[in-house]
Design a protein around this motif. Structure first.
Motif, mmCIF file in Angstrom:
data_model
loop_
_atom_site.group_PDB
_atom_site.id
_atom_site.type_symbol
_atom_site.label_atom_id
_atom_site.label_comp_id
_atom_site.label_asym_id
_atom_site.label_seq_id
_atom_site.Cartn_x
_atom_site.Cartn_y
_atom_site.Cartn_z
ATOM 1 N N ASP A 1 -10.153 -0.064 2.168
ATOM 2 C CA ASP A 1 -10.483 1.357 2.256
ATOM 3 C C ASP A 1 -11.991 1.587 2.282
ATOM 4 O O ASP A 1 -12.483 2.470 2.977
ATOM 5 C CB ASP A 1 -9.837 2.132 1.107
ATOM 6 C CG ASP A 1 -8.334 2.280 1.304
ATOM 7 O OD1 ASP A 1 -7.881 2.247 2.466
ATOM 8 O OD2 ASP A 1 -7.620 2.406 0.292
ATOM 9 N N GLY A 2 -12.735 0.788 1.535
ATOM 10 C CA GLY A 2 -14.196 0.892 1.575
ATOM 11 C C GLY A 2 -14.735 0.534 2.944
ATOM 12 O O GLY A 2 -15.661 1.173 3.456
ATOM 13 N N TYR B 1 -8.831 -11.469 -3.201
ATOM 14 C CA TYR B 1 -8.874 -10.486 -4.279
ATOM 15 C C TYR B 1 -7.886 -10.881 -5.358
ATOM 16 O O TYR B 1 -6.862 -11.492 -5.078
ATOM 17 C CB TYR B 1 -8.527 -9.099 -3.738
ATOM 18 C CG TYR B 1 -9.494 -8.594 -2.687
ATOM 19 C CD1 TYR B 1 -10.615 -7.864 -3.042
ATOM 20 C CD2 TYR B 1 -9.293 -8.862 -1.344
ATOM 21 C CE1 TYR B 1 -11.497 -7.398 -2.086
ATOM 22 C CE2 TYR B 1 -10.174 -8.406 -0.375
ATOM 23 C CZ TYR B 1 -11.270 -7.674 -0.754
ATOM 24 O OH TYR B 1 -12.149 -7.219 0.198
ATOM 25 N N GLU C 1 -6.628 -3.612 -1.283
ATOM 26 C CA GLU C 1 -6.525 -2.327 -0.595
ATOM 27 C C GLU C 1 -7.806 -1.512 -0.766
ATOM 28 O O GLU C 1 -8.270 -0.877 0.179
ATOM 29 C CB GLU C 1 -5.327 -1.539 -1.109
ATOM 30 C CG GLU C 1 -5.092 -0.299 -0.294
ATOM 31 C CD GLU C 1 -3.759 0.348 -0.557
ATOM 32 O OE1 GLU C 1 -3.618 1.522 -0.191
ATOM 33 O OE2 GLU C 1 -2.866 -0.307 -1.099
ATOM 34 N N ARG C 2 -8.386 -1.547 -1.952
ATOM 35 C CA ARG C 2 -9.662 -0.837 -2.160
ATOM 36 C C ARG C 2 -10.764 -1.406 -1.271
ATOM 37 O O ARG C 2 -11.575 -0.671 -0.729
ATOM 38 C CB ARG C 2 -10.085 -0.924 -3.621
ATOM 39 C CG ARG C 2 -9.342 0.009 -4.511
ATOM 40 C CD ARG C 2 -9.931 0.013 -5.902
ATOM 41 N NE ARG C 2 -9.041 0.672 -6.813
ATOM 42 C CZ ARG C 2 -8.752 0.260 -8.025
ATOM 43 N NH1 ARG C 2 -9.318 -0.829 -8.507
ATOM 44 N NH2 ARG C 2 -7.921 0.922 -8.795
ATOM 45 N N GLY C 3 -10.798 -2.732 -1.133
ATOM 46 C CA GLY C 3 -11.779 -3.353 -0.255
ATOM 47 C C GLY C 3 -11.606 -2.899 1.186
ATOM 48 O O GLY C 3 -12.578 -2.595 1.878
ATOM 49 N N PRO D 1 -6.062 6.529 2.408
ATOM 50 C CA PRO D 1 -5.029 6.360 1.376
ATOM 51 C C PRO D 1 -4.547 7.711 0.880
ATOM 52 O O PRO D 1 -5.307 8.672 0.830
ATOM 53 C CB PRO D 1 -5.748 5.583 0.273
ATOM 54 C CG PRO D 1 -7.189 5.838 0.502
ATOM 55 C CD PRO D 1 -7.358 6.059 1.981
ATOM 56 N N VAL E 1 -4.083 -4.272 -5.253
ATOM 57 C CA VAL E 1 -4.807 -2.997 -5.316
ATOM 58 C C VAL E 1 -6.283 -3.210 -4.990
ATOM 59 O O VAL E 1 -6.891 -2.426 -4.256
ATOM 60 C CB VAL E 1 -4.631 -2.345 -6.705
ATOM 61 C CG1 VAL E 1 -5.522 -1.137 -6.867
ATOM 62 C CG2 VAL E 1 -3.174 -1.983 -6.928
ATOM 63 N N GLU E 2 -6.879 -4.288 -5.501
ATOM 64 C CA GLU E 2 -8.282 -4.592 -5.177
ATOM 65 C C GLU E 2 -8.440 -4.860 -3.685
ATOM 66 O O GLU E 2 -9.421 -4.428 -3.079
ATOM 67 C CB GLU E 2 -8.761 -5.812 -5.963
ATOM 68 C CG GLU E 2 -9.008 -5.554 -7.417
ATOM 69 C CD GLU E 2 -9.435 -6.817 -8.157
ATOM 70 O OE1 GLU E 2 -9.687 -7.855 -7.509
ATOM 71 O OE2 GLU E 2 -9.512 -6.763 -9.390
ATOM 72 N N TRP F 1 -6.131 -9.150 2.926
ATOM 73 C CA TRP F 1 -5.560 -8.169 3.831
ATOM 74 C C TRP F 1 -5.791 -8.598 5.269
ATOM 75 O O TRP F 1 -6.623 -9.431 5.566
ATOM 76 C CB TRP F 1 -6.124 -6.770 3.584
ATOM 77 C CG TRP F 1 -7.609 -6.629 3.724
ATOM 78 C CD1 TRP F 1 -8.540 -6.629 2.723
ATOM 79 C CD2 TRP F 1 -8.348 -6.459 4.933
ATOM 80 N NE1 TRP F 1 -9.795 -6.476 3.238
ATOM 81 C CE2 TRP F 1 -9.705 -6.363 4.595
ATOM 82 C CE3 TRP F 1 -7.998 -6.382 6.280
ATOM 83 C CZ2 TRP F 1 -10.708 -6.184 5.541
ATOM 84 C CZ3 TRP F 1 -8.995 -6.209 7.228
ATOM 85 C CH2 TRP F 1 -10.327 -6.107 6.857
ATOM 86 N N SER G 1 0.830 -1.193 0.000
ATOM 87 C CA SER G 1 0.000 0.000 0.000
ATOM 88 C C SER G 1 0.866 1.243 0.000
ATOM 89 O O SER G 1 2.043 1.197 0.266
ATOM 90 C CB SER G 1 -0.916 0.009 1.222
ATOM 91 O OG SER G 1 -0.166 0.313 2.375
#
Length: 138
Positions: A58-59, A47, A54-56, A122, A51-52, A30, A4
């Motif tokens: 962050d959501g 995932y 990390e997006r999960g 992020p 990156v996916e 993660w 990240s």
């Protein structure tokens, strides 16, 4: 692997914080560690890319205050786990271990929500420099 923009790596993310790791099945998952180094929560889903993952995370972090857990008894064994259901009632995140008492499991979920909300947002990419008059075509 740099997981990240927060600087955590799979090899040594320090004692606490968020990190992404590649699982034996080739997918990315993660985990969130407490400051004492203990893993608090893990992503239930895998995932395709880091990156996916990390997006999960962050959501989930963005909506931390609204999270609701389902506390359930462990299927094969003794103890309780908490699970946050995601879309289609599939688990999105779960406790990293089973707890002996129901109340202890509830408290562990509350601590997870607090820890999740404290995670830094992020980093946004550097601002794009404005166009100079010479950059514009006429």
């Amino acid at each position: 692997m740099d997981a990240s923009s927060r600087g955590h790596t799979a090899a040594g993310a320090g004692r606490g914080g968020f990190r992404v790791e590649r699982a034996p099945d080739g997918r990315y998952r993660w985990q969130l560690k407490a400051p004492n180094g203990r893993v608090v929560a893990v992503s239930a889903a895998g995932y395709e890319t880091a990156v996916e993952a990390e997006r999960g995370f962050d959501g989930l972090r963005a909506g931390a205050e609204a999270l609701v857990a389902r506390i359930t008894h462990v299927r094969d064994g003794i103890g309780w786990i908490w699970v946050v259901p995601g879309s289609r009632a599939l688990p999105e995140v779960r406790s990293s271990r089973a707890y002996e008492r129901y109340a202890t499991c509830q408290n562990a979920f509350r601590r997870f929500v607090v820890l999740l909300a404290k995670q830094p947002a992020p980093e946004l990419p550097d601002r794009i420099a404005p166009l100079r008059p010479t950059d514009v075509r006429r």
